[in-house]
Design an enzyme around this catalytic site. Structure first.
Site, PDB file in Angstrom:
ATOM      1  N   GLU A   1      36.123  39.205  47.042  1.00  0.00           N
ATOM      2  CA  GLU A   1      37.209  40.161  47.274  1.00  0.00           C
ATOM      3  C   GLU A   1      37.396  40.426  48.763  1.00  0.00           C
ATOM      4  O   GLU A   1      36.417  40.588  49.497  1.00  0.00           O
ATOM      5  CB  GLU A   1      36.880  41.463  46.540  1.00  0.00           C
ATOM      6  CG  GLU A   1      38.032  42.049  45.792  1.00  0.00           C
ATOM      7  CD  GLU A   1      38.529  41.166  44.653  1.00  0.00           C
ATOM      8  OE1 GLU A   1      39.553  40.484  44.864  1.00  0.00           O
ATOM      9  OE2 GLU A   1      37.911  41.160  43.581  1.00  0.00           O
TER      10      GLU A   1
ATOM     11  N   ASP B   1      46.289  35.335  45.067  1.00  0.00           N
ATOM     12  CA  ASP B   1      46.990  35.642  43.822  1.00  0.00           C
ATOM     13  C   ASP B   1      48.027  34.566  43.474  1.00  0.00           C
ATOM     14  O   ASP B   1      48.122  34.115  42.333  1.00  0.00           O
ATOM     15  CB  ASP B   1      47.669  37.009  43.927  1.00  0.00           C
ATOM     16  CG  ASP B   1      46.692  38.094  44.334  1.00  0.00           C
ATOM     17  OD1 ASP B   1      45.480  37.880  44.174  1.00  0.00           O
ATOM     18  OD2 ASP B   1      47.139  39.146  44.827  1.00  0.00           O
TER      19      ASP B   1
HETATM   20  C1  GLA Z   1      45.130  41.583  46.747  1.00  0.00           C
HETATM   21  C2  GLA Z   1      45.749  40.539  47.657  1.00  0.00           C
HETATM   22  C3  GLA Z   1      44.870  39.285  47.702  1.00  0.00           C
HETATM   23  C4  GLA Z   1      43.426  39.634  48.044  1.00  0.00           C
HETATM   24  C5  GLA Z   1      42.930  40.775  47.168  1.00  0.00           C
HETATM   25  C6  GLA Z   1      41.563  41.261  47.579  1.00  0.00           C
HETATM   26  O1  GLA Z   1      45.110  41.134  45.436  1.00  0.00           O
HETATM   27  O2  GLA Z   1      47.028  40.187  47.197  1.00  0.00           O
HETATM   28  O3  GLA Z   1      45.404  38.361  48.622  1.00  0.00           O
HETATM   29  O4  GLA Z   1      43.293  39.936  49.401  1.00  0.00           O
HETATM   30  O5  GLA Z   1      43.811  41.885  47.181  1.00  0.00           O
HETATM   31  O6  GLA Z   1      40.614  40.287  47.357  1.00  0.00           O
END
Ligand code: GLA
Length: 393
Positions: free
Chosen positions: A35, A181
């Site tokens: 994360e 994502d």
């Molecule tokens: C969100 C962002 C991702 C990532 C997560 C944390 O989902 O869109 O790109 O940084 O937070 O891991």
């Protein structure tokens, strides 16, 4: 066709008075581990979930039966309809603060890359819960990008579509997210987790057969809605960049545990999370390859502690769920996604799920938290085109 894809098709018929030509859909995701590492060019390990956003598209032909919906539109204009918001909107050239920003952003990013995108009509339907940390925004971007690429015969790889969707999210929608994502939504496969190296953008499918081990992933949506723009997401990015520059490395991906001695205060805490989290992702992948779910689970707990104490992105609700999961014997549990609300996941025996759900509901109620919503997911398929009548033309 999945029910959500049928809903998009039905909405298209109702709004535009004809059959859609192409239908595509893309999933939300959970992140198993890794994360706030993506924007530090590190490692992440998401898998797709069985909630999706579907889009049905076509061209408005002269002579289409527009008697029912009566939108005031002409061939040559792009209109977008959302079943979830029950709203018809024109494509926008800049952010207006609605769901239509996501598909509009994708069209903008395609045009920015020199692709001609003629007018089209699109109807969307989705069942990825909004604001719960399961990436509904990446799902709508990925579905739009895949649909338009197929519809207009654009020769763009899925990796490049993911990069393009992130560009839409960063530059059009204005959220400074990493690549995880969009990448997960476009590249995940059923039964697999996806190890992404966010520097090289190389990805590896890692088998994740939970069912044969009698395990499952329970998602607890704490319903503390987080909007990335409103949270400390950008602040975390900034400190991570500062820490990298204090260490004289390009990104925290390049830092080692031994380098952390040269940092102090907030930079130290944030960098310690990122550096150790990258190691945990790689160890977690090794554990998965050995089918060692016990080790995998320990790494999840460690990851949560690191996010709670060092990255400081957890909430009382997320911590409560993780503690209850540990007491219920879950192999691992952690918050998933950006944090500051949203969802947590627990890797646990299928047989223990109902018990944890009722304990969590009782505790949340007693502590005056919003009542959480639960989902049980197994790793699902990534984005796909499910109907393409153009091919048959
Ligand atoms: C969100 C962002 C991702 C990532 C997560 C944390 O989902 O869109 O790109 O940084 O937070 O891991």
């Amino acid at each position: 066709m999945r029910p959500i894809e049928q809903r998009a098709a039905q909405a298209y018929r109702e709004q535009f008075g004809e059959e859609p030509v192409l239908i595509a859909s893309a999933p939300g995701r959970i992140n198993l581990i890794g994360e706030h590492t993506d924007y530090n060019e590190g490692f992440v390990l998401p898998c797709a979930v069985s909630r999706r956003v579907a889009v049905a598209i076509g061209l408005l032909r002269v002579g289409a039966d527009l008697s029912r919906p009566a939108p005031i539109h002409q061939p040559g204009e792009t209109w977008l309809y959302s079943t979830d918001f029950q709203e018809l909107r024109a494509l926008t050239e800049q952010k207006v603060g609605s769901w239509a920003d996501y598909p509009s952003g994708v069209v903008w990013a395609l045009k920015e890359q020199g692709h001609a995108i003629p007018a089209f009509q699109g109807a969307f339907a989705g069942d990825v819960p909004l604001g719960s940390g399961l990436s509904s925004s990446a799902a709508i971007e990925a579905a739009t990008a895949l649909a338009l690429a197929a519809y207009f015969h654009l020769d763009i790889s899925r990796k490049d579509l993911a990069v393009l969707c992130r560009r839409a999210e960063n530059a059009f929608v204005g959220v400074n997210s990493g690549i995880m994502d969009q990448y997960a939504s476009l590249l995940c496969r059923e039964g697999m987790a996806l190890l992404i190296d966010c520097r090289s953008l190389e990805a590896q499918q890692v088998p994740l057969d939970l069912a044969s081990a009698g395990l499952t992933l329970l998602v607890c949506d704490t319903r503390v809605s987080r909007k990335l723009g409103d949270t400390g997401y950008n602040a975390r990015r900034k400190v991570a960049e500062q820490a990298a520059s204090t260490l004289g490395v390009k990104q925290l991906r390049d830092a080692k545990v031994s380098d952390l001695d040269r940092l102090a205060g907030e930079e130290l805490r944030r960098a310690r999370h990122v550096v150790t989290e990258n190691e945990r992702v790689l160890q977690a992948v090794e554990a998965l390859r050995r089918q060692d779910f016990t080790r995998f689970g320990e790494l999840m707990y460690e990851s949560h502690r690191s996010m709670r104490d060092d990255y400081e992105i957890s909430t009382p609700e997320l911590d409560t769920f993780v503690e209850l999961a540990a007491r219920a014997g879950a192999l691992g549990a952690r918050l998933t996604g950006a944090g500051f609300g949203g969802s947590a996941i627990a890797l646990m025996k299928q047989a223990d799920v109902e018990g944890l759900k009722s304990t969590a509901l009782r505790h949340f109620e007693r502590r005056g938290f919003k009542l959480p919503v639960f989902h049980v997911f197994s790793p699902a398929a990534g984005a796909g085109v499910v109907l393409n009548a153009k091919k048959a033309e």
